[in-house]
Scaffold this active site. Structure first.
Site, PDB file in Angstrom:
ATOM      1  N   GLY A 162       0.867  -1.192   0.000  1.00  0.00           N
ATOM      2  CA  GLY A 162       0.000   0.000   0.000  1.00  0.00           C
ATOM      3  C   GLY A 162       0.894   1.229   0.000  1.00  0.00           C
ATOM      4  O   GLY A 162       0.578   2.258   0.590  1.00  0.00           O
ATOM      5  N   GLY A 219      -0.092   5.040  -1.144  1.00  0.00           N
ATOM      6  CA  GLY A 219      -1.180   5.752  -0.485  1.00  0.00           C
ATOM      7  C   GLY A 219      -0.676   6.930   0.339  1.00  0.00           C
ATOM      8  O   GLY A 219       0.521   7.246   0.338  1.00  0.00           O
ATOM      9  N   GLN A 220      -1.606   7.556   1.052  1.00  0.00           N
ATOM     10  CA  GLN A 220      -1.276   8.759   1.831  1.00  0.00           C
ATOM     11  C   GLN A 220      -0.132   8.500   2.812  1.00  0.00           C
ATOM     12  O   GLN A 220       0.811   9.279   2.903  1.00  0.00           O
ATOM     13  CB  GLN A 220      -2.517   9.240   2.600  1.00  0.00           C
ATOM     14  CG  GLN A 220      -2.320  10.580   3.280  1.00  0.00           C
ATOM     15  CD  GLN A 220      -3.317  10.843   4.410  1.00  0.00           C
ATOM     16  OE1 GLN A 220      -4.235  10.053   4.652  1.00  0.00           O
ATOM     17  NE2 GLN A 220      -3.133  11.947   5.105  1.00  0.00           N
ATOM     18  N   ASP A 256       2.364  -2.065  -4.287  1.00  0.00           N
ATOM     19  CA  ASP A 256       1.020  -1.497  -4.354  1.00  0.00           C
ATOM     20  C   ASP A 256       0.303  -2.126  -5.534  1.00  0.00           C
ATOM     21  O   ASP A 256       0.949  -2.589  -6.483  1.00  0.00           O
ATOM     22  CB  ASP A 256       1.091   0.028  -4.532  1.00  0.00           C
ATOM     23  CG  ASP A 256      -0.177   0.717  -4.057  1.00  0.00           C
ATOM     24  OD1 ASP A 256      -0.133   1.362  -2.981  1.00  0.00           O
ATOM     25  OD2 ASP A 256      -1.214   0.619  -4.745  1.00  0.00           O
ATOM     26  N   ILE A 257      -1.031  -2.112  -5.469  1.00  0.00           N
ATOM     27  CA  ILE A 257      -1.808  -2.671  -6.592  1.00  0.00           C
ATOM     28  C   ILE A 257      -1.776  -1.719  -7.780  1.00  0.00           C
ATOM     29  O   ILE A 257      -1.925  -2.139  -8.926  1.00  0.00           O
ATOM     30  CB  ILE A 257      -3.258  -2.978  -6.137  1.00  0.00           C
ATOM     31  CG1 ILE A 257      -3.929  -3.942  -7.117  1.00  0.00           C
ATOM     32  CG2 ILE A 257      -4.068  -1.708  -5.961  1.00  0.00           C
ATOM     33  CD1 ILE A 257      -5.221  -4.546  -6.591  1.00  0.00           C
ATOM     34  N   ILE A 312      -2.557  -7.584  -2.601  1.00  0.00           N
ATOM     35  CA  ILE A 312      -2.342  -8.264  -1.322  1.00  0.00           C
ATOM     36  C   ILE A 312      -3.184  -9.534  -1.202  1.00  0.00           C
ATOM     37  O   ILE A 312      -2.872 -10.443  -0.435  1.00  0.00           O
ATOM     38  CB  ILE A 312      -2.616  -7.295  -0.138  1.00  0.00           C
ATOM     39  CG1 ILE A 312      -2.393  -7.944   1.234  1.00  0.00           C
ATOM     40  CG2 ILE A 312      -4.004  -6.717  -0.175  1.00  0.00           C
ATOM     41  CD1 ILE A 312      -1.018  -8.338   1.509  1.00  0.00           C
ATOM     42  N   TYR A 367     -15.786  -0.355   7.806  1.00  0.00           N
ATOM     43  CA  TYR A 367     -14.373  -0.114   8.088  1.00  0.00           C
ATOM     44  C   TYR A 367     -14.069  -0.410   9.559  1.00  0.00           C
ATOM     45  O   TYR A 367     -13.115  -1.125   9.883  1.00  0.00           O
ATOM     46  CB  TYR A 367     -14.074   1.340   7.747  1.00  0.00           C
ATOM     47  CG  TYR A 367     -12.664   1.807   7.991  1.00  0.00           C
ATOM     48  CD1 TYR A 367     -11.610   1.323   7.234  1.00  0.00           C
ATOM     49  CD2 TYR A 367     -12.394   2.787   8.951  1.00  0.00           C
ATOM     50  CE1 TYR A 367     -10.321   1.790   7.433  1.00  0.00           C
ATOM     51  CE2 TYR A 367     -11.108   3.259   9.158  1.00  0.00           C
ATOM     52  CZ  TYR A 367     -10.072   2.756   8.396  1.00  0.00           C
ATOM     53  OH  TYR A 367      -8.801   3.219   8.593  1.00  0.00           O
ATOM     54  N   LYS A 385     -11.628  -3.221  11.161  1.00  0.00           N
ATOM     55  CA  LYS A 385     -10.461  -2.896  12.007  1.00  0.00           C
ATOM     56  C   LYS A 385     -10.583  -3.581  13.372  1.00  0.00           C
ATOM     57  O   LYS A 385      -9.593  -4.080  13.918  1.00  0.00           O
ATOM     58  CB  LYS A 385     -10.335  -1.375  12.176  1.00  0.00           C
ATOM     59  CG  LYS A 385      -9.889  -0.640  10.910  1.00  0.00           C
ATOM     60  CD  LYS A 385      -8.469  -1.007  10.505  1.00  0.00           C
ATOM     61  CE  LYS A 385      -7.981  -0.207   9.318  1.00  0.00           C
ATOM     62  NZ  LYS A 385      -6.686  -0.666   8.810  1.00  0.00           N
TER      63      LYS A 385
HETATM   64  P1  NAD Z   1      -4.711   5.068   1.154  1.00  0.00           P
HETATM   65  O1  NAD Z   1      -6.077   4.697   0.669  1.00  0.00           O
HETATM   66  O2  NAD Z   1      -4.205   6.436   0.892  1.00  0.00           O
HETATM   67  O3  NAD Z   1      -3.643   4.035   0.576  1.00  0.00           O
HETATM   68  C1  NAD Z   1      -3.886   2.668   0.489  1.00  0.00           C
HETATM   69  C2  NAD Z   1      -2.997   2.099  -0.607  1.00  0.00           C
HETATM   70  O4  NAD Z   1      -3.266   0.702  -0.700  1.00  0.00           O
HETATM   71  C3  NAD Z   1      -3.290   2.699  -1.996  1.00  0.00           C
HETATM   72  O5  NAD Z   1      -2.099   3.156  -2.613  1.00  0.00           O
HETATM   73  C4  NAD Z   1      -3.914   1.545  -2.766  1.00  0.00           C
HETATM   74  O6  NAD Z   1      -3.583   1.553  -4.159  1.00  0.00           O
HETATM   75  C5  NAD Z   1      -3.290   0.349  -2.061  1.00  0.00           C
HETATM   76  N1  NAD Z   1      -4.113  -0.864  -2.256  1.00  0.00           N
HETATM   77  C6  NAD Z   1      -5.457  -0.942  -2.321  1.00  0.00           C
HETATM   78  N2  NAD Z   1      -5.833  -2.219  -2.536  1.00  0.00           N
HETATM   79  C7  NAD Z   1      -4.700  -2.943  -2.599  1.00  0.00           C
HETATM   80  C8  NAD Z   1      -4.442  -4.326  -2.809  1.00  0.00           C
HETATM   81  N3  NAD Z   1      -5.436  -5.206  -3.011  1.00  0.00           N
HETATM   82  N4  NAD Z   1      -3.157  -4.741  -2.805  1.00  0.00           N
HETATM   83  C9  NAD Z   1      -2.140  -3.858  -2.639  1.00  0.00           C
HETATM   84  N5  NAD Z   1      -2.323  -2.541  -2.452  1.00  0.00           N
HETATM   85  C10 NAD Z   1      -3.590  -2.087  -2.429  1.00  0.00           C
HETATM   86  O7  NAD Z   1      -4.676   4.739   2.722  1.00  0.00           O
HETATM   87  P2  NAD Z   1      -3.767   5.406   3.845  1.00  0.00           P
HETATM   88  O8  NAD Z   1      -4.453   6.632   4.311  1.00  0.00           O
HETATM   89  O9  NAD Z   1      -2.365   5.471   3.389  1.00  0.00           O
HETATM   90  O10 NAD Z   1      -3.952   4.335   5.008  1.00  0.00           O
HETATM   91  C11 NAD Z   1      -3.059   3.271   5.212  1.00  0.00           C
HETATM   92  C12 NAD Z   1      -3.537   2.447   6.390  1.00  0.00           C
HETATM   93  O11 NAD Z   1      -3.672   3.273   7.543  1.00  0.00           O
HETATM   94  C13 NAD Z   1      -4.899   1.782   6.194  1.00  0.00           C
HETATM   95  O12 NAD Z   1      -4.904   0.529   6.831  1.00  0.00           O
HETATM   96  C14 NAD Z   1      -5.833   2.688   6.921  1.00  0.00           C
HETATM   97  O13 NAD Z   1      -6.972   1.997   7.371  1.00  0.00           O
HETATM   98  C15 NAD Z   1      -4.981   3.151   8.080  1.00  0.00           C
HETATM   99  N6  NAD Z   1      -5.432   4.425   8.640  1.00  0.00           N
HETATM  100  C16 NAD Z   1      -5.291   5.587   7.934  1.00  0.00           C
HETATM  101  C17 NAD Z   1      -5.737   6.783   8.480  1.00  0.00           C
HETATM  102  C18 NAD Z   1      -5.574   8.085   7.741  1.00  0.00           C
HETATM  103  O14 NAD Z   1      -6.011   9.137   8.244  1.00  0.00           O
HETATM  104  N7  NAD Z   1      -4.966   8.099   6.580  1.00  0.00           N
HETATM  105  C19 NAD Z   1      -6.336   6.796   9.756  1.00  0.00           C
HETATM  106  C20 NAD Z   1      -6.508   5.588  10.427  1.00  0.00           C
HETATM  107  C21 NAD Z   1      -6.022   4.414   9.880  1.00  0.00           C
END
Ligand code: NAD
Length: 331
Positions: free
Chosen positions: A23, A26-27, A49-50, A68, A157, A161
């Site tokens: 992942g 992502g952010q 990443d996907i 994944i 969600y 979790k």
């Molecule tokens: P995001 O959505 O920005 O990034 C997720 C990444 O996972 C993306 O780049 C997506 O392409 C990739 N992805 C999706 N499906 C996939 C797959 N099947 N195989 C491989 N990669 C795949 O999410 P984020 O904000 O970076 O969050 C990361 C983690 O942190 C998550 O588990 C999220 O629940 C947790 N989280 C984030 C926040 C937040 O504020 N950003 C808060 C609480 C928890």
């Protein structure tokens, strides 16, 4: 290569392999990759990443495409690159998950179980998996929400979790899998766009203030949510991964807190920098999700067990966000 460590009873052998971030586009992934590359060397990090178009790519880090849910390919990558540590960030976030129930459950649950199983089978030594404040629900205390309390989340969600946390503890207690986890609050950052969560408003508002002088908030003015600045969230992640396991008393996921504010408060702070800034409110389904979550979090276990301390207060966070977006933020 192996590292020999001594605990109270005996020597234990730890395999020194590379770190795999799943992942990674992502952010959080984009920024975690940077930090891990700085701490351990870019050649020690594999980014997966996907998405085939990888945004924010660090040219010194090797990127691979991976779903994944494809356990066979996952194991192949782990073997090929001698991976010993996995950061599993791939998930579907709160707002998007409400519109893709089955897919969200499959990704958030099966993704984690794939990694936990490979650790149980000794292909991986250590896992980081983020949980969220979404594990709490309308029956959890809203203020200073304790580590252990009623968990009755009412979002897909949150349910995923909460279940993930139970699996993490189960795999630790039953199979000795070293999995570490934080209940992240909303994470504020400017380098990579947020992925469709309920706290995204707190990022959008900065872009809107800078680019348009106006923001229509999907969260109503009085709804206070816990947040953390990205740099603090990344540091918390690397710190818990470096912590001595015997100091960790929570085997599911640690409460983590930094700052809390509502849209009106953040808008007032932004007005001090951009006096013309205007905000209106059009709460949608995400407001209901926000209302089911805590306002403030008791993270005393994280502070006591592994020395967690946030550095970015509200003022410092705002300055970083505004300067970051002005200078280099995504549009
Ligand atoms: P995001 O959505 O920005 O990034 C997720 C990444 O996972 C993306 O780049 C997506 O392409 C990739 N992805 C999706 N499906 C996939 C797959 N099947 N195989 C491989 N990669 C795949 O999410 P984020 O904000 O970076 O969050 C990361 C983690 O942190 C998550 O588990 C999220 O629940 C947790 N989280 C984030 C926040 C937040 O504020 N950003 C808060 C609480 C928890």
């Amino acid at each position: 290569p192996y590292l020999l460590l001594r605990n109270n009873f005996c020597y234990i052998q730890i395999r020194m392999g590379k770190k795999l971030v799943i992942g990674s586009s992502g952010q959080i992934g984009v920024e975690l990759i940077e930090q891990l590359a700085k701490d351990f060397g870019a050649n020690q990090i594999i980014a997966a990443d996907i998405k085939s178009v990888l945004k924010g790519k660090n040219s010194a880090v090797e990127y691979v495409t991976l779903d994944i849910l494809d356990k066979e390919k996952l194991l192949k990558i782990i073997k090929e690159h001698n991976i010993s540590e996995v950061y599993l960030l791939a998930a579907m976030l709160s707002a998007i998950a409400e519109k893709n129930i089955q897919l969200a459950w499959d990704l958030n649950m099966k993704g984690l179980l794939n990694i936990l199983d490979l650790a149980k089978e000794k292909y991986i030594e250590k896992i980081f998996w983020p949980s969220s404040i979404a594990v709490f629900g309308p029956t959890s205390p809203k203020l200073n929400t304790p580590q252990s309390t009623l968990l009755e989340p009412n979002t897909v969600y949150g349910i995923s979790k909460m279940s993930g946390e139970r699996w993490c503890e189960y795999y630790f207690l039953k199979f000795g899998v070293d999995v570490r986890s934080l209940r992240y609050p909303g994470i504020l950052s400017y380098k990579s766009p947020p992925g469709g969560g309920t706290t995204d408003y707190a990022i959008e508002i900065f872009h809107a203030a800078i680019n348009h002088g106006f923001y229509d908030s999907f969260i109503s003015e009085e709804v206070t949510l816990p947040m953390v600045y990205m740099e603090d969230a990344i540091r918390a992640t690397t710190e818990i991964m470096q912590a001595d396991r015997k100091n960790l008393s929570i085997n599911s996921s640690y409460n983590l807190a930094a700052i809390s504010f509502n849209p009106e408060e953040i808008a007032n702070e932004i007005k001090l920098i951009f006096p013309e800034f205007k905000i209106t409110y059009s709460p949608d389904f995400r407001n209901k999700i926000a209302l089911s979550w805590p306002s403030t979090i008791d993270d005393s276990f994280a502070r006591k067990d592994w020395g967690w301390k946030h550095d970015f207060d509200l003022k410092k966070t705002i300055i970083e966000m505004v300067n970051g977006i002005k200078n280099s933020g995504f549009n």
